[in-house]
Design an enzyme around this catalytic site. Structure first.
Site, PDB file in Angstrom:
ATOM      1  CG  HIS A 166      94.777  51.811  44.018  1.00 37.33           C
ATOM      2  ND1 HIS A 166      94.589  50.645  43.293  1.00 37.33           N
ATOM      3  CD2 HIS A 166      94.231  51.566  45.242  1.00 37.33           C
ATOM      4  CE1 HIS A 166      93.973  49.750  44.034  1.00 37.33           C
ATOM      5  NE2 HIS A 166      93.737  50.296  45.223  1.00 37.33           N
ATOM      6  CB  SER A 226      94.809  50.018  48.105  1.00 38.07           C
ATOM      7  OG  SER A 226      94.201  48.772  48.320  1.00 38.07           O
TER       8      SER A 226
END
Length: 312
Positions: free
Chosen positions: A250, A204
């Site tokens: 993230h 991610s």
């Protein structure tokens, strides 16, 4: 023998048979239109007029610039880096499934991002290995689909090398921010038992880095980036609203993607400056920043642990 007889014999002699200058054993009556040397079918290279020999073609190509992408990278015929990362992600997850059946998931625990293993044991490889593991089929499917959609276009704009650097540094950037936040939590923790420990897996961070880069590159190319903005907004909402998601990975990946995307898209500002040199400088500078944050986190984290243990 008379002079008349000698002249008659010379006139009847067969002329020399022309042969290829590279293959003397091959008869040919075709010559290079540039240097006029004889060439056989294996040595013929199509030209605007007639054929040329390999040497003349090579000499002519020396003055030609290699084709480049819109942002200065070497032109790509296919997104090989994107496919490679996709294959590594799939192989990593298959290895997890096999390991889960054989040894109960030891592989995931050994290669997942664990800030305290990096700090205490010096397992720096965890900063990148976690990007090739995933927490389930849906996790892998989302990251794989995002990489397939965004990665191919971005690699076409950047070229193989710039894209690879972007992906790897974005993944590492997410892990480094995870380290820094874990250390901040340790410094603020009242007791050793309150020190947060969170393992994380997934690509991610790298995917968010691609989101950030494609947003800025798209704007630089005057493309409609509203879809990317909406996709990024939705994913940020999911990041902070759904429990169990490593928001640090993230955000760290996104920050890296924005920095490198801005550098690749807008530098150099000065006309005539080397674009490759400017892009290398941006990537190296950001890598140094990440390394400095990681080392500082390790030093501060070690000191925080020692203080916690002493106090206990």
């Amino acid at each position: 023998m008379s002079a008349e007889d000698s002249g008659t014999e010379g006139a009847g002699a067969a002329p020399a048979v022309p042969t290829c200058y590279r293959h003397p054993d091959r008869e040919t009556y075709v010559s290079c239109t540039r240097c006029e040397r004889n060439i056989c079918p294996d040595c013929m290279r199509e030209a605007a007029v007639g054929h040329q020999c390999p040497d003349c073609v090579a000499e002519g190509n020396r003055g030609l610039r290699a084709p480049r992408t819109v942002l200065g990278g070497k032109a790509v015929s296919a997104p090989y880096a994107t496919w490679t990362f996709l294959a590594l992600m799939v192989l990593g997850y298959v290895a997890q499934l096999v390991d889960e059946a054989v040894s109960g998931g030891m592989l995931t625990g050994a290669l997942a991002m664990n800030p305290w293993r990096v700090i205490v044991q010096g397992d720096w490889y965890l900063l990148i290995t976690a990007a090739f593991l995933h927490g389930g089929v849906l996790h892998l499917a989302f990251n794989g689909f995002a990489l397939y959609v965004v990665g191919r276009q971005l690699e076409d704009w950047l070229g193989h090398l710039r894209f690879t650097v972007l992906w790897l540094l974005s993944a590492v950037g997410g892990s480094v921010l995870s380290m820094a936040v874990a250390v901040a939590g340790a410094v603020a923790a009242p007791t050793p038992a309150d020190i947060p420990v969170q393992l994380s897996v997934g690509a991610s961070g790298a995917i968010f880095g691609l989101f950030g880069a494609v947003l800025l590159v798209g704007r630089r190319l005057r493309l409609d980036t509203r879809f990317i903005l909406g996709l990024l907004a939705v994913n940020l909402l999911i990041t902070f609203l759904v429990p169990g998601i490593s928001w640090t990975a993230h955000i760290g990946g996104l920050a890296t993607g924005l920095v490198l995307g801005a550098g690749f898209a807008y530098l150099p500002r000065r006309e005539g400056a080397s674009r490759t040199a400017a892009h290398i400088a941006v990537a190296v500078a950001w890598a140094v920043v990440l390394a400095a944050v990681a080392v500082a986190s390790a030093v501060i984290g070690t000191d925080a642990l020692m203080q916690q243990m002493t106090a206990a």
